[in-house]
Design a protein around this motif. Structure first.
Motif, PDB file in Angstrom:
ATOM      1  N   ILE A   1       0.861  -1.218   0.044  1.00  0.00           N
ATOM      2  CA  ILE A   1      -0.076   0.061   0.161  1.00  0.00           C
ATOM      3  C   ILE A   1       0.912   1.154  -0.010  1.00  0.00           C
ATOM      4  CG2 ILE A   1      -1.848  -1.120   0.946  1.00  0.00           C
ATOM      5  CD1 ILE A   1      -1.141   0.439   3.719  1.00  0.00           C
ATOM      6  N   LYS A   2       1.974   1.096  -0.517  1.00  0.00           N
ATOM      7  CA  LYS A   2       3.087   2.348  -0.467  1.00  0.00           C
ATOM      8  C   LYS A   2       2.555   3.375  -1.099  1.00  0.00           C
ATOM      9  CE  LYS A   2       6.789   0.928  -3.415  1.00  0.00           C
ATOM     10  NZ  LYS A   2       6.068   0.020  -4.293  1.00  0.00           N
ATOM     11  N   ASP A   3       1.731   3.303  -2.194  1.00  0.00           N
ATOM     12  CA  ASP A   3       1.487   4.371  -3.029  1.00  0.00           C
ATOM     13  C   ASP A   3       0.313   5.064  -2.489  1.00  0.00           C
ATOM     14  OD1 ASP A   3       3.557   3.666  -4.862  1.00  0.00           O
ATOM     15  OD2 ASP A   3       2.382   2.291  -5.935  1.00  0.00           O
ATOM     16  N   ILE A   4      -0.417   4.646  -1.506  1.00  0.00           N
ATOM     17  CA  ILE A   4      -1.411   5.262  -0.974  1.00  0.00           C
ATOM     18  C   ILE A   4      -1.141   6.162   0.210  1.00  0.00           C
ATOM     19  CG2 ILE A   4      -3.494   4.980   0.339  1.00  0.00           C
ATOM     20  CD1 ILE A   4      -3.652   2.042  -1.082  1.00  0.00           C
ATOM     21  N   PRO A   5      -1.376   7.491  -0.091  1.00  0.00           N
ATOM     22  CA  PRO A   5      -1.041   8.638   0.933  1.00  0.00           C
ATOM     23  C   PRO A   5      -1.604   8.394   2.118  1.00  0.00           C
ATOM     24  CG  PRO A   5      -2.368   9.509  -1.019  1.00  0.00           C
ATOM     25  CD  PRO A   5      -2.361   7.896  -1.364  1.00  0.00           C
ATOM     26  N   LEU A   6      -0.895   8.477   3.324  1.00  0.00           N
ATOM     27  CA  LEU A   6      -1.396   8.541   4.480  1.00  0.00           C
ATOM     28  C   LEU A   6      -1.148   9.689   5.328  1.00  0.00           C
ATOM     29  CD1 LEU A   6       0.500   5.016   5.366  1.00  0.00           C
ATOM     30  CD2 LEU A   6      -2.064   5.460   5.096  1.00  0.00           C
ATOM     31  N   ASP A   7      -1.676  10.118   6.331  1.00  0.00           N
ATOM     32  CA  ASP A   7      -1.513  10.994   7.008  1.00  0.00           C
ATOM     33  C   ASP A   7      -0.873  11.042   8.315  1.00  0.00           C
ATOM     34  OD1 ASP A   7      -3.177  13.102   5.875  1.00  0.00           O
ATOM     35  OD2 ASP A   7      -4.822  12.028   6.193  1.00  0.00           O
ATOM     36  N   VAL A   8      -1.112   9.609   8.996  1.00  0.00           N
ATOM     37  CA  VAL A   8      -0.429   9.446  10.203  1.00  0.00           C
ATOM     38  C   VAL A   8      -0.624   7.717  10.568  1.00  0.00           C
ATOM     39  CG1 VAL A   8      -2.258   9.843  11.774  1.00  0.00           C
ATOM     40  CG2 VAL A   8      -0.066  10.157  12.719  1.00  0.00           C
ATOM     41  N   VAL A   9       0.617   7.492  11.160  1.00  0.00           N
ATOM     42  CA  VAL A   9       0.482   5.977  11.569  1.00  0.00           C
ATOM     43  C   VAL A   9       0.690   6.185  13.257  1.00  0.00           C
ATOM     44  CG1 VAL A   9       1.878   3.881  11.589  1.00  0.00           C
ATOM     45  CG2 VAL A   9       1.566   4.989   9.526  1.00  0.00           C
ATOM     46  N   LEU A  10      -0.577   5.792  14.023  1.00  0.00           N
ATOM     47  CA  LEU A  10      -0.529   5.847  15.416  1.00  0.00           C
ATOM     48  C   LEU A  10      -0.094   4.571  15.919  1.00  0.00           C
ATOM     49  CD1 LEU A  10      -3.808   7.502  15.838  1.00  0.00           C
ATOM     50  CD2 LEU A  10      -1.558   8.636  16.101  1.00  0.00           C
ATOM     51  N   TYR A  11       1.158   4.554  16.604  1.00  0.00           N
ATOM     52  CA  TYR A  11       1.587   3.441  17.204  1.00  0.00           C
ATOM     53  C   TYR A  11       1.092   3.345  18.863  1.00  0.00           C
ATOM     54  CZ  TYR A  11       5.181   0.528  19.301  1.00  0.00           C
ATOM     55  OH  TYR A  11       5.667  -0.578  20.126  1.00  0.00           O
ATOM     56  N   LEU A  12       0.163   2.316  18.938  1.00  0.00           N
ATOM     57  CA  LEU A  12      -0.243   1.998  20.333  1.00  0.00           C
ATOM     58  C   LEU A  12       0.954   1.319  21.320  1.00  0.00           C
ATOM     59  CD1 LEU A  12      -4.137   1.637  19.607  1.00  0.00           C
ATOM     60  CD2 LEU A  12      -2.630   3.778  20.166  1.00  0.00           C
ATOM     61  N   ASP A  13       1.643   2.151  21.887  1.00  0.00           N
ATOM     62  CA  ASP A  13       2.809   1.450  22.662  1.00  0.00           C
ATOM     63  C   ASP A  13       2.110   1.071  24.005  1.00  0.00           C
ATOM     64  OD1 ASP A  13       5.175   0.612  23.142  1.00  0.00           O
ATOM     65  OD2 ASP A  13       6.052   2.716  23.541  1.00  0.00           O
ATOM     66  N   VAL A  14       2.524  -0.688  24.255  1.00  0.00           N
ATOM     67  CA  VAL A  14       1.966  -0.976  25.411  1.00  0.00           C
ATOM     68  C   VAL A  14       2.746  -2.222  25.666  1.00  0.00           C
ATOM     69  CG1 VAL A  14      -0.174  -2.094  24.591  1.00  0.00           C
ATOM     70  CG2 VAL A  14       0.103  -1.607  26.836  1.00  0.00           C
TER      71      VAL A  14
ATOM     72  N   TYR B   1      -7.318   7.432  24.426  1.00  0.00           N
ATOM     73  CA  TYR B   1      -8.171   7.994  23.447  1.00  0.00           C
ATOM     74  C   TYR B   1      -8.035   9.754  23.412  1.00  0.00           C
ATOM     75  CZ  TYR B   1     -11.457   9.440  19.833  1.00  0.00           C
ATOM     76  OH  TYR B   1     -12.128  10.097  18.642  1.00  0.00           O
ATOM     77  N   ALA B   2      -7.774  10.240  24.757  1.00  0.00           N
ATOM     78  CA  ALA B   2      -7.539  11.727  24.590  1.00  0.00           C
ATOM     79  C   ALA B   2      -6.137  12.103  23.847  1.00  0.00           C
ATOM     80  CB  ALA B   2      -7.503  11.930  26.264  1.00  0.00           C
ATOM     81  N   GLU B   3      -5.234  11.017  24.240  1.00  0.00           N
ATOM     82  CA  GLU B   3      -3.604  11.159  23.887  1.00  0.00           C
ATOM     83  C   GLU B   3      -3.757  11.080  22.237  1.00  0.00           C
ATOM     84  OE1 GLU B   3      -0.844  12.281  24.945  1.00  0.00           O
ATOM     85  OE2 GLU B   3      -2.104  12.590  26.560  1.00  0.00           O
ATOM     86  N   VAL B   4      -4.631  10.246  21.759  1.00  0.00           N
ATOM     87  CA  VAL B   4      -4.855   9.953  20.095  1.00  0.00           C
ATOM     88  C   VAL B   4      -5.588  11.163  19.516  1.00  0.00           C
ATOM     89  CG1 VAL B   4      -6.261   8.906  18.735  1.00  0.00           C
ATOM     90  CG2 VAL B   4      -5.106   7.548  20.274  1.00  0.00           C
ATOM     91  N   LYS B   5      -6.313  11.807  20.289  1.00  0.00           N
ATOM     92  CA  LYS B   5      -6.904  13.035  19.598  1.00  0.00           C
ATOM     93  C   LYS B   5      -5.959  14.230  19.667  1.00  0.00           C
ATOM     94  CE  LYS B   5     -11.292  13.833  21.421  1.00  0.00           C
ATOM     95  NZ  LYS B   5     -12.791  13.966  21.506  1.00  0.00           N
ATOM     96  N   LYS B   6      -5.384  14.332  20.760  1.00  0.00           N
ATOM     97  CA  LYS B   6      -3.993  15.349  20.824  1.00  0.00           C
ATOM     98  C   LYS B   6      -3.177  15.146  19.633  1.00  0.00           C
ATOM     99  CE  LYS B   6      -2.989  16.164  25.281  1.00  0.00           C
ATOM    100  NZ  LYS B   6      -1.940  15.846  26.286  1.00  0.00           N
ATOM    101  N   ALA B   7      -2.603  13.817  19.364  1.00  0.00           N
ATOM    102  CA  ALA B   7      -1.807  13.566  18.246  1.00  0.00           C
ATOM    103  C   ALA B   7      -2.314  14.044  17.179  1.00  0.00           C
ATOM    104  CB  ALA B   7      -1.485  12.217  18.269  1.00  0.00           C
ATOM    105  N   LEU B   8      -3.839  13.672  16.662  1.00  0.00           N
ATOM    106  CA  LEU B   8      -4.444  14.049  15.595  1.00  0.00           C
ATOM    107  C   LEU B   8      -4.619  15.596  15.291  1.00  0.00           C
ATOM    108  CD1 LEU B   8      -7.363  11.337  15.329  1.00  0.00           C
ATOM    109  CD2 LEU B   8      -4.824  11.255  14.115  1.00  0.00           C
ATOM    110  N   LYS B   9      -4.885  16.412  16.495  1.00  0.00           N
ATOM    111  CA  LYS B   9      -4.785  17.493  16.409  1.00  0.00           C
ATOM    112  C   LYS B   9      -3.569  18.436  15.794  1.00  0.00           C
ATOM    113  CE  LYS B   9      -8.060  19.913  19.367  1.00  0.00           C
ATOM    114  NZ  LYS B   9      -8.566  20.351  20.782  1.00  0.00           N
ATOM    115  N   LYS B  10      -2.576  17.758  16.177  1.00  0.00           N
ATOM    116  CA  LYS B  10      -1.251  18.293  15.871  1.00  0.00           C
ATOM    117  C   LYS B  10      -1.007  18.071  14.289  1.00  0.00           C
ATOM    118  CE  LYS B  10       1.733  17.392  19.874  1.00  0.00           C
ATOM    119  NZ  LYS B  10       2.605  16.443  20.357  1.00  0.00           N
TER     120      LYS B  10
END
Ligand code: AP5
Length: 208
Positions: free
Chosen positions: A93-106, A195-204
């Motif tokens: 899928i490398k040709d498909i443009p992406l906005d972000v990859v969110l890595y849920l680190d746990v 989820y609050a962290e995810v939203k913060k990241a997306l806002k940036k």
């Protein structure tokens, strides 16, 4: 936005996706759900797929990559929950443009407890008996359907899913970091904090 959710089994990809779908009405594309649906229909393909899921292994690319590409095509906003899971899939899928990859680190030891308490309905709404309980015990809040355990949430299968994750999927963290797309989110706290962290990241990202 075009988002990939990356993270080990039980990191909360499905839970974060449910929230994102509610807030941003993006399409939720989950290979795990697509594959389980095929298994439940007991088609020839489903019977073949089941062998891999029941062992905690990745389903071979020929059964999933084209399906996911077709799901993505033409969608303005999507959340890819659990795809790609290997460098091969990422390249597909490398040709498909992406906005972000969110890595849920746990860490693994934090998520192990999540599996024994996970419950889902047949429409894939997810709960946890302790951390995210339904309003009425055993029933989905959204559609009232009975909740059950997932068949691959057994200790020996979970162990294999983690082995497969470390071998095949974890290298994607570096892969997407190098592309400048990766944002790490600490996925250890309670679901609402994650989820609050995810939203913060997306806002940036949306301000860029
Ligand atoms: P899939 O369904 O994608 O499973 P997974 O990646 O192992 O992830 P999970 O669904 O177990 O966890 P999750 O990260 O979504 O966490 P969740 O939000 O549910 O894949 C299943 C199988 O399909 C694979 O093993 C493979 O065979 C096949 N497959 C899938 N994709 C494939 C691909 N690309 N290629 C080939 N094969 C593929 O949360 C877990 C529990 O914890 C829930 O009970 C939840 O309520 C609770 N919880 C969530 N967040 C928190 C929190 N912050 N604190 C406490 N509890 C929480």
């Amino acid at each position: 936005m075009k988002i990939i959710l990356l993270g080990p089994p039980g990191s909360g990809k499905g839970t974060v996706s449910e929230n994102l779908v509610k807030d941003f009405s993006a399409a939720h594309i989950s290979p795990g759900e697509i594959l389980r649906e095929e298994v439940s229909k007991e088609t020839t393909l489903g019977i073949e797929i089941k062998k891999y899921i029941e062992k905690g292994n990745l389903v071979p690319n020929q059964f999933i990559v084209e399906i996911i590409k077709l799901e993505i095509i033409g969608k303005k906003d999507f959340i890819l929950d659990g795809f790609p899971r290997s460098l091969d899939q990422a390249e597909a899928i490398k040709d498909i443009p992406l906005d972000v990859v969110l890595y849920l680190d746990v860490p693994e030891k934090v998520v192990i407890e999540r599996f024994s308490g996970r419950r889902t309905c047949s429409n894939n709404h997810g709960y946890h008996i302790k951390y995210l309980p339904p309003k009425k015990e055993g029933l989905c809040d959204i559609d009232g359907l009975p909740l059950s355990k997932r068949k691959d949430d057994k200790p020996d299968i979970i162990k294999e899913r983690f082995r497969v994750y470390h071998k095949n999927t974890a290298p994607l963290v570096e892969y997407y970091k190098k592309k400048g797309l990766l944002i790490s989110v600490d996925a250890s706290p309670a679901p609402e904090k994650v989820y609050a962290e995810v939203k913060k990241a997306l806002k940036k990202i949306s301000k860029k």
